[in-house]
Design a protein around this motif. Sequence first.
Motif, PDB file in Angstrom:
ATOM      1  N   THR A  85      -8.703   7.639   3.149  1.00  0.00           N
ATOM      2  CA  THR A  85      -7.632   6.673   2.950  1.00  0.00           C
ATOM      3  C   THR A  85      -7.741   5.561   3.988  1.00  0.00           C
ATOM      4  N   THR A  86      -8.155   5.921   5.203  1.00  0.00           N
ATOM      5  CA  THR A  86      -8.358   4.924   6.254  1.00  0.00           C
ATOM      6  C   THR A  86      -9.381   3.885   5.811  1.00  0.00           C
ATOM      7  N   ALA A  87     -10.501   4.367   5.288  1.00  0.00           N
ATOM      8  CA  ALA A  87     -11.552   3.459   4.841  1.00  0.00           C
ATOM      9  C   ALA A  87     -11.135   2.688   3.599  1.00  0.00           C
ATOM     10  N   ALA A  88     -10.272   3.280   2.771  1.00  0.00           N
ATOM     11  CA  ALA A  88      -9.797   2.577   1.578  1.00  0.00           C
ATOM     12  C   ALA A  88      -9.027   1.323   1.968  1.00  0.00           C
ATOM     13  N   GLY A  89      -8.213   1.422   3.016  1.00  0.00           N
ATOM     14  CA  GLY A  89      -7.496   0.246   3.484  1.00  0.00           C
ATOM     15  C   GLY A  89      -8.435  -0.826   3.977  1.00  0.00           C
ATOM     16  N   ALA A  90      -9.443  -0.421   4.757  1.00  0.00           N
ATOM     17  CA  ALA A  90     -10.419  -1.389   5.269  1.00  0.00           C
ATOM     18  C   ALA A  90     -11.272  -1.972   4.139  1.00  0.00           C
ATOM     19  N   PHE A  91     -11.700  -1.131   3.206  1.00  0.00           N
ATOM     20  CA  PHE A  91     -12.531  -1.592   2.092  1.00  0.00           C
ATOM     21  C   PHE A  91     -11.783  -2.604   1.238  1.00  0.00           C
ATOM     22  N   ALA A  92     -10.493  -2.390   1.041  1.00  0.00           N
ATOM     23  CA  ALA A  92      -9.696  -3.322   0.240  1.00  0.00           C
ATOM     24  C   ALA A  92      -9.789  -4.734   0.801  1.00  0.00           C
ATOM     25  N   LEU A  93      -9.812  -4.835   2.132  1.00  0.00           N
ATOM     26  CA  LEU A  93      -9.949  -6.144   2.768  1.00  0.00           C
ATOM     27  C   LEU A  93     -11.383  -6.645   2.694  1.00  0.00           C
ATOM     28  N   HIS A  94     -12.336  -5.789   2.994  1.00  0.00           N
ATOM     29  CA  HIS A  94     -13.752  -6.172   2.905  1.00  0.00           C
ATOM     30  C   HIS A  94     -14.094  -6.700   1.510  1.00  0.00           C
ATOM     31  N   ALA A  95     -13.535  -6.048   0.486  1.00  0.00           N
ATOM     32  CA  ALA A  95     -13.901  -6.361  -0.903  1.00  0.00           C
ATOM     33  C   ALA A  95     -13.075  -7.493  -1.498  1.00  0.00           C
ATOM     34  N   GLY A  96     -12.186  -8.083  -0.721  1.00  0.00           N
ATOM     35  CA  GLY A  96     -11.387  -9.187  -1.224  1.00  0.00           C
ATOM     36  C   GLY A  96     -10.344  -8.782  -2.242  1.00  0.00           C
ATOM     37  N   LEU A  97      -9.848  -7.553  -2.158  1.00  0.00           N
ATOM     38  CA  LEU A  97      -8.872  -7.056  -3.123  1.00  0.00           C
ATOM     39  C   LEU A  97      -7.429  -7.317  -2.698  1.00  0.00           C
ATOM     40  N   VAL A  98      -7.248  -7.826  -1.485  1.00  0.00           N
ATOM     41  CA  VAL A  98      -5.914  -8.121  -0.970  1.00  0.00           C
ATOM     42  C   VAL A  98      -5.711  -9.634  -0.997  1.00  0.00           C
ATOM     43  N   ASP A  99      -4.549 -10.071  -1.448  1.00  0.00           N
ATOM     44  CA  ASP A  99      -4.211 -11.488  -1.504  1.00  0.00           C
ATOM     45  C   ASP A  99      -4.461 -12.117  -0.134  1.00  0.00           C
ATOM     46  N   VAL A 100      -5.276 -13.187  -0.095  1.00  0.00           N
ATOM     47  CA  VAL A 100      -5.650 -13.800   1.180  1.00  0.00           C
ATOM     48  C   VAL A 100      -4.425 -14.299   1.938  1.00  0.00           C
ATOM     49  N   ALA A 101      -3.348 -14.610   1.215  1.00  0.00           N
ATOM     50  CA  ALA A 101      -2.135 -15.085   1.876  1.00  0.00           C
ATOM     51  C   ALA A 101      -1.497 -14.002   2.729  1.00  0.00           C
ATOM     52  N   ARG A 102      -1.847 -12.739   2.466  1.00  0.00           N
ATOM     53  CA  ARG A 102      -1.277 -11.616   3.219  1.00  0.00           C
ATOM     54  C   ARG A 102      -2.152 -11.194   4.394  1.00  0.00           C
ATOM     55  N   VAL A 103      -3.311 -11.811   4.527  1.00  0.00           N
ATOM     56  CA  VAL A 103      -4.245 -11.400   5.580  1.00  0.00           C
ATOM     57  C   VAL A 103      -4.122 -12.353   6.762  1.00  0.00           C
TER      58      VAL A 103
END
Length: 388
Positions: A95-113
């Motif tokens: 789950t830890t890596a899932a959170g990091a991967f979501a960011l690496h893979a561009g799956l999180v809205d850039v406005a939230r990063v």
Amino acid sequence: MRGGTSKGVFFRLDDLPTACQVPGLARDRLLQRVIGSPDPYAAHIDGLGGATSSTSKCVILSRSTRPGHDVDYLYAQVAITSDLVDGSGNCGNLTTAAGAFALHAGLVDVARVPQDGVCTVRLWQANIGKTILAHVPVAGGQVQEDGAFMLDGVAFPAAEIVLEFLDPADDDTGALFPTGQTVDELSVPEDVVPGGRIAATLITAGIPMVFVRAADLGYTCTESRERINRDPVALARFEAIRVAGALRMGLIRTPEEAATRQHSPKIAMVAPPATYRAANGQTVAAGDVDLLVRGLSMGQLHHAMMGTTSVAIATAAAIPGTLVSQAAGGAARAVVRFGHPSGTLRVGATAACCDGPSGPQWRVTRAVMSRSARILMEGWVRVPAGCF
């Protein structure tokens, strides 16, 4: 990616072959071939797996269509020697890596990063239908992997990622304690324990869990991974108790069904603090921990501790009367540090007793623990044509 004390192969859902973008046999066959299972030699020579329960895992992520979430996170435990892909639970470490991967893979809205700071990735854990928050450090708009956080069971330091498991009681059973009791007595064969009865705490937090006292099985909970895993009789005893617990929890209808549900429930033994030597040769003093835990995953003693089991440990430690709480001294604990084969781990949970339809009922609102993660490699994985 490494996540906590596990490793797994991560995919964007959209990158999978069309036939594998939906649950089913094609997806299972692809993931098995990627890992190298089923392998009668238990070596994973022809795949990316590591021939342990901690390294025979896959994760699939996609943008979430669920309100209030960033990504949908699907976990698959690939059996090593048997023809099985088990999706009955989650992997807390990955789950830890899932959170990091979501960011690496561009799956999180850039406005939230944020450019710098911490990004809270809102994960929908699809296997168990739960929300998990991964607080991922960010530097320069990218995931920060370097840091000074040390996790026992991992050789090198990295940046700390804090996980919050919200309302982690498992919905398969509908209650934190499926039987309504903090301690049950399970019926098992007499060659498992004399008299054929053993006390157990059955709890569904993070993952369905069966906790037993180490002393009831003739152990001290200072045993090494190798001592247990080289003893087929010991492993068979643990499996018999796990099956009995699964039946009592209503997760399976017959003992035979346990073979198709190897990932959950998990089983662990607990004991009061004692001094022992960890896998890296360091001494863990009795005064350094609140209790000792040894957990099994996919039929083998884990080299450290499963993340979902850590959630269950934190939850059970917060509730007086459980075997975990008893091993930790009996008082309710919002935070507990436990000893495992590779060292120690600190986890916490918020639990409260409220009125239920049949009397007082415990509820846990969140469990918190820290892990770390990083990308080990990225690119293409090749599988033979026609394997799925």
